[in-house]
Design a protein around this motif. Structure first.
Motif, short mmCIF file in Angstrom:
data_model
loop_
_atom_site.label_atom_id
_atom_site.label_comp_id
_atom_site.label_asym_id
_atom_site.label_seq_id
_atom_site.Cartn_x
_atom_site.Cartn_y
_atom_site.Cartn_z
N PHE B 26 28.47 4.79 -34.05
CA PHE B 26 28.81 4.40 -35.41
C PHE B 26 28.08 3.11 -35.71
O PHE B 26 27.98 2.24 -34.86
CB PHE B 26 30.31 4.17 -35.57
N ALA B 35 30.87 5.51 -29.61
CA ALA B 35 32.22 6.06 -29.53
C ALA B 35 32.26 7.16 -28.48
O ALA B 35 33.27 7.34 -27.80
CB ALA B 35 32.65 6.61 -30.87
N SER B 55 43.94 4.39 -26.36
CA SER B 55 43.52 4.22 -27.75
C SER B 55 42.06 3.74 -27.81
O SER B 55 41.67 2.86 -27.06
CB SER B 55 44.44 3.21 -28.42
N GLY B 56 41.29 4.37 -28.70
CA GLY B 56 39.92 3.93 -28.92
C GLY B 56 38.91 4.49 -27.94
O GLY B 56 37.75 4.11 -27.94
N CYS B 57 39.32 5.46 -27.10
CA CYS B 57 38.40 5.98 -26.08
C CYS B 57 37.49 7.08 -26.65
O CYS B 57 36.57 7.52 -25.97
CB CYS B 57 39.17 6.51 -24.89
N GLY B 58 37.75 7.52 -27.89
CA GLY B 58 36.85 8.50 -28.50
C GLY B 58 37.41 9.91 -28.62
O GLY B 58 36.68 10.83 -28.96
N LYS B 59 38.70 10.08 -28.40
CA LYS B 59 39.31 11.42 -28.49
C LYS B 59 39.17 12.00 -29.89
O LYS B 59 38.72 13.13 -30.07
CB LYS B 59 40.80 11.36 -28.12
N THR B 60 39.58 11.20 -30.88
CA THR B 60 39.52 11.68 -32.26
C THR B 60 38.08 11.98 -32.65
O THR B 60 37.80 12.99 -33.30
CB THR B 60 40.12 10.63 -33.21
N THR B 61 37.17 11.12 -32.22
CA THR B 61 35.77 11.32 -32.56
C THR B 61 35.27 12.66 -32.03
O THR B 61 34.62 13.42 -32.75
CB THR B 61 34.93 10.17 -31.99
N GLU B 176 46.93 14.33 -31.94
CA GLU B 176 48.22 13.66 -31.77
C GLU B 176 49.24 14.16 -32.79
O GLU B 176 49.82 13.37 -33.54
CB GLU B 176 48.05 12.14 -31.91
N HIS B 209 47.71 10.49 -26.21
CA HIS B 209 47.55 9.43 -25.22
C HIS B 209 48.81 9.34 -24.36
O HIS B 209 49.01 8.38 -23.65
CB HIS B 209 47.16 8.09 -25.85
#
Ligand SMILES: Nc1ncnc2c1ncn2[C@@H]1O[C@H](COP(=O)(O)OP(=O)(O)OP(=O)(O)O)[C@@H](O)[C@H]1O
Ligand SMILES: [Mg+2]
Lengths: 304, 365
Positions: B26, B35, B55-61, B176, B209
């Protein structure tokens, strides 16, 4: 359930509430109903010789809307000038509403999708025209579109045209003026609606096989509809009664209802006709709103 | 017979999603952030696959790349063997259950569920049929004509599920989906989700998570950290054979003890030696032992580590015993509470500590 004593107390406080708001209600009644009643009463009186009214019941005001006395034969003939003015008013107001929506929607969308800081700046810019008097703004438009105005001068200098484009004192001039003047009234409620719109719903729509167009039509528009209705009413109603803009840009030739009413109270010296015309305008607005709201509500229920 | 079984196995092993060397950055220039950093993963047809990570590890991405909301900077994504990397979301037979549900507020429950089918241009009768079937599946028939803002959180969750399942996607993505629910409802929905997945046979890619959620629901789990996929495997594999320190500590509680591996033996920093099956590494290593795999023994027992009891915390069925080893490092042992409720231990007491055979693992740092 509350005890009788409690109920009595509640009733007492309700009474007190009404009592306390009486002054406000009286002012409200006088301010809103008073003028309306005067106009209704005047519309059923006979015109006085030098303006004003004669206190005698007469339907001449109402008849004057549709029929006019022929000067030579003294017969009543259809007042096609009036009808043309009504038609022009409705047509121009409708076009103005449509155009302000077409321009205002992308504008409002653009503003609502900016970062909060930039958003405040854009909203501020949108409201700047309100700081200037309507008459001055309208003359500014006149300055731009008149035959020797900015637009024609530039186009002539560039050699794009050889004759000035004549827009001033036509319906188009009035339409351009009203679109410019009322655009913010469309943008602001649209912005408020789009600002509340959950942008995740766009992704939900695309995810569920909707094309961009379908997302717009089936997701965005139905959800921001309250904003569209509010904006349309805010533009359509004052457009219909517009006075300054058609006067300045229509040059007295392209009259709208507002100018016609003004004429009756001024040079025309026919106050009852003016009053009847005012009532007609009010009725047109009411009917238009009823149709609009009914239609808008049906759209929501009918999906799927 | 044998051949048939082999064939079936081959069918089951086919991949629904294949992500190859995915990089996603990004921003540009100095501000660019990775990401996803070279993620390769295969998600099999019909499995319940969970992406687990902090959190922030790139799962959603990663999920958004599969859904088509984002395009990868590098790499390819295959769906059933077909390249879909640059296909827009409305052209992919993949549906998403959003964390915030993203239900259409102007439509009823039934209209929400039918939206995808309608957009696909299915005939009205089929839409109505499928909607009825889906509402039955998530047990929402009585609410079919409600507006979605008149529903509870759990009900909205079911609508979101039914809406995403209605067009029978090849893969269902869930970001999630249970995080907004309270604990009790969450447990119920976990069971419900698993049931739906088994009943529909659709491949689920589930993001969480919450490690307990991941372990109980999934066929396989992909553990992520800092944009990298750390380990993929069955919940049991991930728990019992973590490949590195991150996975070992993220999944469940564990103890780490510094050690040296030499000639097939592992010498702990405490001076003790333990056996580790299939030892291949040499030099400085980290040994991990789960708290429930530690046993307290008599301090004189040969081969046992010596430890001092620091404190005891009673958890009902378990008692957590915090101990310090001779090198000063601290470990925790989870002991079954005896019937009397009293483990017979007091802080300051010297004890022996021993790992259950085969329980100690070596992990990379
Ligand atoms: N649109 C974006 N623009 C810039 N950076 C982004 C964007 N989306 C995600 N990131 C960054 O990418 C990284 C991974 O984000 P992602 O949302 O995938 O994390 P996550 O694992 O889903 O976390 P969480 O559990 O908090 O939802 C984060 O560092 C985030 O800041
Ligand atoms: Mg996320």
């Amino acid at each position: 359930m509350s005890s009788p004593a409690e109920q009595a107390q509640i009733a007492q406080s309700v009474r007190n509430g009404w009592l306390l708001s009486t002054p406000a209600l009286i002012v409200l009644a006088f301010a809103s109903l008073g003028p309306l009643i005067i106009v209704i009463v005047y519309s059923f009186l006979a015109p006085g010789k030098y303006g004003n009214v004669e206190w005698a019941f007469s339907l001449s005001g109402w008849r004057g809307i549709i029929y006019t006395k022929d000067i030579f034969s003294d017969e009543y003939v259809l007042a096609d000038a009036h009808l043309a003015i009504f038609w022009r008013s409705i047509k121009l107001s409708f076009l103005t509403t449509l155009t302000t929506f077409a321009v205002g929607f992308p504008t409002a969308w653009f503003i609502a999708t900016r970062a909060p800081k930039a958003r405040a700046m854009w909203l501020f810019l949108i409201t700047i025209p309100f700081w200037t008097n309507l008459l001055i703004r309208t003359y500014a438009i006149n300055e731009v579109i008149r035959n020797e105005g900015l637009m024609n001068t530039v186009l002539l200098k560039l050699g794009l045209i050889t004759q000035p484009i004549v827009i001033i004192y036509t319906d188009i001039a009035v339409f351009i003026g009203m679109t410019y003047v009322y655009l913010p009234l469309m943008v602001l409620p649209l912005f408020a609606a789009i600002d509340r719109f959950d942008m995740k719903l766009l992704e939900a729509g695309y995810d569920l096989y909707a094309s961009r167009w379908q997302v717009l039509r089936r997701v965005i528009l139905p959800i921001v509809k309250p904003g569209i209705i509010a904006g349309s009413i805010l533009v359509f109603v004052p457009s219909l009664g517009a006075y300054v803009t058609p006067r300045v840009l229509g040059g007295g030739k392209q009259m709208m209802i507002g100018n016609l009413i003004d004429l009756q109270f001024g040079q025309g010296r026919n106050w009852p006709l003016g009053a009847a015309l005012s009532m007609t305008l009010l009725m047109i607005v009411t009917i238009a709103l009823l149709i609009y709201v009914r239609y808008a509500n049906k759209e929501t229920g009918g999906h799927g | 017979m044998n051949e048939k079984a082999a064939n079936e196995k081959a069918v089951i092993q086919k991949n629904a999603i294949e992500a190859r060397n995915i990089v996603k950055t990004f921003g540009v220039g100095q501000a660019a952030a990775r990401a996803l950093d070279d993620v390769t993963v295969e998600i099999r047809q019909g499995e319940f696959f969970t992406l687990l990570g902090p959190s922030g590890c790139g799962k959603t991405t990663l999920l958004r790349l599969i859904a088509g909301f984002e395009m990868p900077t590098e790499g390819t994504i295959l769906l059933d063997g077909q390249d879909i990397t640059y296909l827009p979301p409305n052209k992919r037979p993949v549906n998403t259950v959003f964390q915030s549900y993203a239900l259409f507020p102007h439509l009823t429950v039934a209209q929400n569920v039918g939206f995808g089918l309608e957009m696909q241009g299915r005939p009205k009768a089929e839409v109505n049929d499928t909607v009825a079937r889906m509402l039955a599946l998530v047990k929402l028939e009585p609410l079919a004509h409600r507006k979605t803002n008149q529903l509870s959180g759990g009900q909205q969750q079911r609508v979101a599920l039914a809406r995403a399942l209605a067009p029978s996607p090849k893969v269902l993505l869930l970001d999630e989906p249970l995080s907004a629910l309270d604990l009790k409802l969450r447990k119920e929905m976990q069971i419900e989700l698993k049931r739906l997945q088994v009943e529909t046979g659709i491949t689920f890619v589930f993001v969480t998570h919450d490690q307990e959620e991941a372990l109980t629901m999934s066929d396989r789990v992909g553990v992520m950290s800092q944009g990298k996929l750390q380990q993929v495997g069955s919940p049991k594999d991930i728990y019992t054979k973590p490949v590195n320190r991150f996975v070992a500590s993220f999944i469940g509680e564990t103890n780490f003890i510094a050690a040296r591996a030499e000639a097939g033996k592992v010498h702990l920093a405490t001076g003790d030696t333990i056996d580790i099956a299939g030892l291949s590494a040499g030099g400085n290593v980290t040994v991990t032992i789960r708290p429930e795999q530690l046993r307290l023994v008599d301090k004189t027992e040969t081969g046992a580590m010596r430890a001092t009891v620091k404190s005891l915390v009673y958890f009902g069925t378990d008692t957590h015993c915090y101990l310090s080893l001779t090198d000063g490092s601290e470990v925790v042992a989870r002991l079954q509470s005896p019937a009397s409720g009293d483990a017979g231990l007091t802080p300051g007491q010297s004890v022996g500590l021993r790992a259950v055979p085969g329980a100690a693992q070596i992990v990379l740092d």
